[in-house]
Design an enzyme around this catalytic site. Sequence first.
Site, short mmCIF file in Angstrom:
data_model
loop_
_atom_site.label_atom_id
_atom_site.label_comp_id
_atom_site.label_asym_id
_atom_site.label_seq_id
_atom_site.Cartn_x
_atom_site.Cartn_y
_atom_site.Cartn_z
N ASP A 8 1.14 -3.53 -9.80
CA ASP A 8 1.88 -2.61 -10.67
C ASP A 8 2.66 -1.60 -9.84
O ASP A 8 3.77 -1.20 -10.21
CB ASP A 8 0.92 -1.89 -11.62
CG ASP A 8 0.49 -2.78 -12.78
OD1 ASP A 8 1.19 -3.77 -13.05
OD2 ASP A 8 -0.56 -2.49 -13.40
N GLU A 9 2.05 -1.14 -8.72
CA GLU A 9 2.80 -0.29 -7.79
C GLU A 9 4.07 -0.98 -7.34
O GLU A 9 5.15 -0.38 -7.29
CB GLU A 9 1.95 0.00 -6.53
CG GLU A 9 1.02 1.16 -6.63
CD GLU A 9 0.31 1.42 -5.30
OE1 GLU A 9 -0.42 2.40 -5.24
OE2 GLU A 9 0.48 0.64 -4.35
N LEU A 10 3.94 -2.26 -7.01
CA LEU A 10 5.09 -3.03 -6.52
C LEU A 10 6.19 -3.11 -7.57
O LEU A 10 7.38 -2.99 -7.25
CB LEU A 10 4.63 -4.44 -6.11
CG LEU A 10 5.71 -5.37 -5.56
CD1 LEU A 10 6.33 -4.78 -4.29
CD2 LEU A 10 5.13 -6.75 -5.28
N SER A 37 2.50 1.24 0.12
CA SER A 37 1.68 0.44 -0.78
C SER A 37 0.89 -0.58 0.05
O SER A 37 1.48 -1.35 0.81
CB SER A 37 2.58 -0.28 -1.79
OG SER A 37 1.82 -1.09 -2.65
#
Length: 966
Positions: A85-87, A18
């Site tokens: 949001d990935e996190l 990421s």
Amino acid sequence: MASSSSSPRTWRYRVFTSFHGPDVRKTVLSHLRKQFICNGITMFDDQRIERGQTISPELTRGIRESRISIVVLSKNYASSSWCLDELLEILKCKEDIGQIVMTVFYGVDPSDVRKQTGEFGIRFSETCARKTEEEKQKWSQALNDVGNIAGEHFLNWDKESKMVETIARDVSNKLNTTISKDFEDMVGIEAHLQKMQSLLHLDNEDEAMIVGICGPSGIGKTTIARALHSRLSSSFQLTCFMENLKGSYNSGLDEYGLKLCLQQQLLSKILNQNDLRIFHLGAIPERLCDQNVLIILDGVDDLQQLEALTNETSWFGPGSRIIVTTEDQELLEQHDINNTYHVDFPTIKEARKIFCRSAFRQSSAPYGFEKLVERVLKLCSNLPLGLRVMGSSLRRKKEDDWESILHRQENSLDRKIEGVLRVGYDNLHKNDQFLFLLISFFFNYQDNDHVKAMLGDSKLDVRYGLKTLAYKSLIQISIKGDIVMHKLLQQVGKEAVQRQDHGKRQILIDSDEICDVLENDSGNRNVMGISFDISTLLNDVYISAEAFKRIRNLRFLSIYKTRLDTNVRLHLSEDMVFPPQLRLLHWEVYPGKSLPHTFRPEYLVELNLRDNQLEKLWEGIQPLTNLKKMELLRSSNLKVLPNLSDATNLEVLNLALCESLVEIPPSIGNLHKLEKLIMDFCRKLKVVPTHFNLASLESLGMMGCWQLKNIPDISTNITTLKITDTMLEDLPQSIRLWSGLQVLDIYGSVNIYHAPAEIYLEGRGADIKKIPDCIKDLDGLKELHIYGCPKIVSLPELPSSLKRLIVDTCESLETLVHFPFESAIEDLYFSNCFKLGQEARRVITKQSRDAWLPGRNVPAEFHYRAVGNSLTIPTDTYECRICVVISPKQKMVEFFDLLCRQRKNGFSTGQKRLQLLPKVQAAHLFIGHFTLSDKLDSGVLLEFSTSSKDIDIIECGIQIFHGHYR
């Protein structure tokens, strides 16, 4: 964002990365990709995924299917809501499936990430300007969590390429030591593997070693062994997993033939030669003595199997490891295998997660299913096999179906579960089978000495039988000597009784069969025990006066309720005759006003008549020399106790909540073996013997005895005393002689335990305003507990011997005296004491090892702090104190566990319970001592949580000790 190589399906491992920004992509990511390609590792690529308001299912799947996630945190990372949001998804995978998360701080300080300050914080604020407060809070917590994960800092490296090489090497090492995806979803597997690896001493390559894994059926022994085999196989020249050896010695061969057959199977597997034949028993040492081998022998249940396959460690080459899984600890001892891992039952939290993953494919219960899940946990007694089987059978079922399935499972075992658990029972000697059944129905959670007394006149060798059942993991015997059999094994006992012929049953458990015996005198002399759940009755049952005459050998009578039902459906004749040799009489809600005049308790060891309608037990003196335990809890109509002068072996007398009892008879002074006397909430009790100075008495409970104004003259050997606060106003002179008193509980008028108000408050006197100064003379006192005393403003000097002080809901308390330097004090707990002054708070936080007090802020001496529930212990730490600030979301009514999980280099080292904490009305601090097994060469992340969904952890901190603390 993320980076890539070719199709993931052609790669053994996948890593998700990421990041945000072309500068990161061109530098760190391009170098990492090259390093990963050399090691057969792919990075997931999200560049071709169309961006939207939320991350796509494809990207979510990519994160979840990766073994490791690397988060590259740059100054611009927080400018992307997509990355944030990935996190969130990455950290969710970290929590749910134990995914490894690594961090790279690329031109940004970790503290700026944690606190969202500096240039990083400006970007974050810009992103949040268009978002809801809830989204902002979620992202903020995620950044705090990821900022606490120890990682590589770009500014610490002269050359970026060297940093990338180090990261790639760390990733490769982590992937090589992580277990197969087949096992990574097993809750708690990593903790099991770490304990096993410490027993295996893999660094010792000079000698072969045998290690045992022992525990009951269904606990997870085979799964642990398979995961070990998966992790360690690449480190050995040859490996072999010999599965399910159980019963292999019953193959019809003689001993020599059996051993030859087993050796041939092992060599065929380990050498991968299906047509291999051997003709003598020296084949294993002949072929493997110079080989470094890993062998798993799964499900061993006979000594001959061990003699055939691993008779001597010299059969195998240096560094070899043989792992034996078994339910029978005695087999390991007989084969001199003393290095054994005993697999424990999972904690409540782990059990809940095991079940929820099986039933819902997630780690917690959906809304509305929480209570049903708790029923499953209770039914399965946290046994992993039962939890997984029950989970799969309930998956995608509606709530109504759950009720039906659970009701069925509570009455009969699932076939898959029974098939595994029944084997242990079936292989027992008939005497041990009968002992197993007696424990299942009558003696679970009883002390083993008590069981031996119960079976004193039987033909069973109870000592050896208990030892056998414990060796075969069918019961556990605690350090205190209590016998424990889990619920699913109790169900095995129930099924075993139901398979027996009606006329040959020694124990009756079926309601219809028992009703027939009691109403129609249809019993026989075989019957030794009756276990009767009367909450299953639909109609009234009238016990015949002659009912017990045909079952004269009855020793154990247990009549009980598993469901609350105010209806009395069991009726008896006044001239009913109990069996003459009865040793256990357990009859809840006994319907008569007294026991029959024919009652002769000559052989009785335990009399348990809780929740009865008795007004008296019997007239005159009864032969009670065998009686050890008398339980009369909630005998609300009982007005008098009989003469107990003949109960010379009585050890426990429980009279709690005998609300009509006015007097304790003088005959209690003859009970010279009485160890425990409970009179809590005998609210009309006015008269106790002036002297019952029993040397044997260790524990005395008088909580809620509002009519008693003083403490009777008791033995100086007393160790535990529970009293109401007003009894302190007139203390006996002998208090200074109570050198053996270790625990003193004082209860005031505030009802902190939610007892019914009419029980707690009726007849209540005035609250005391101070604790007497003479309490300091109790020089053996270890624990002092003060509950619900609303008028106490200060505490006096306390004994220097005191180790634990608990004060709960004393709303006026402001001050307490300093503890002297030589004080033994370790724990100071002050729940809901909101008027504590600054000096008192300083004493609590400075002079204790563990503390609990109201507050919302971590004290100043804790130099390392974090908002939220996690922070990293700095390098070179060995000993420290932790502070955790908890805040209830609503009014609490239950105790809760404070838990801590440690992670090092992304790996979880298991979760441990720090403390059981009481319900609170507002924010509190927990302060505790924390010691690591080794001094750290890199940071460890501590993650705090609780067992309650009604608790938030809002802040935490660490105070480092470079020397020894206290």
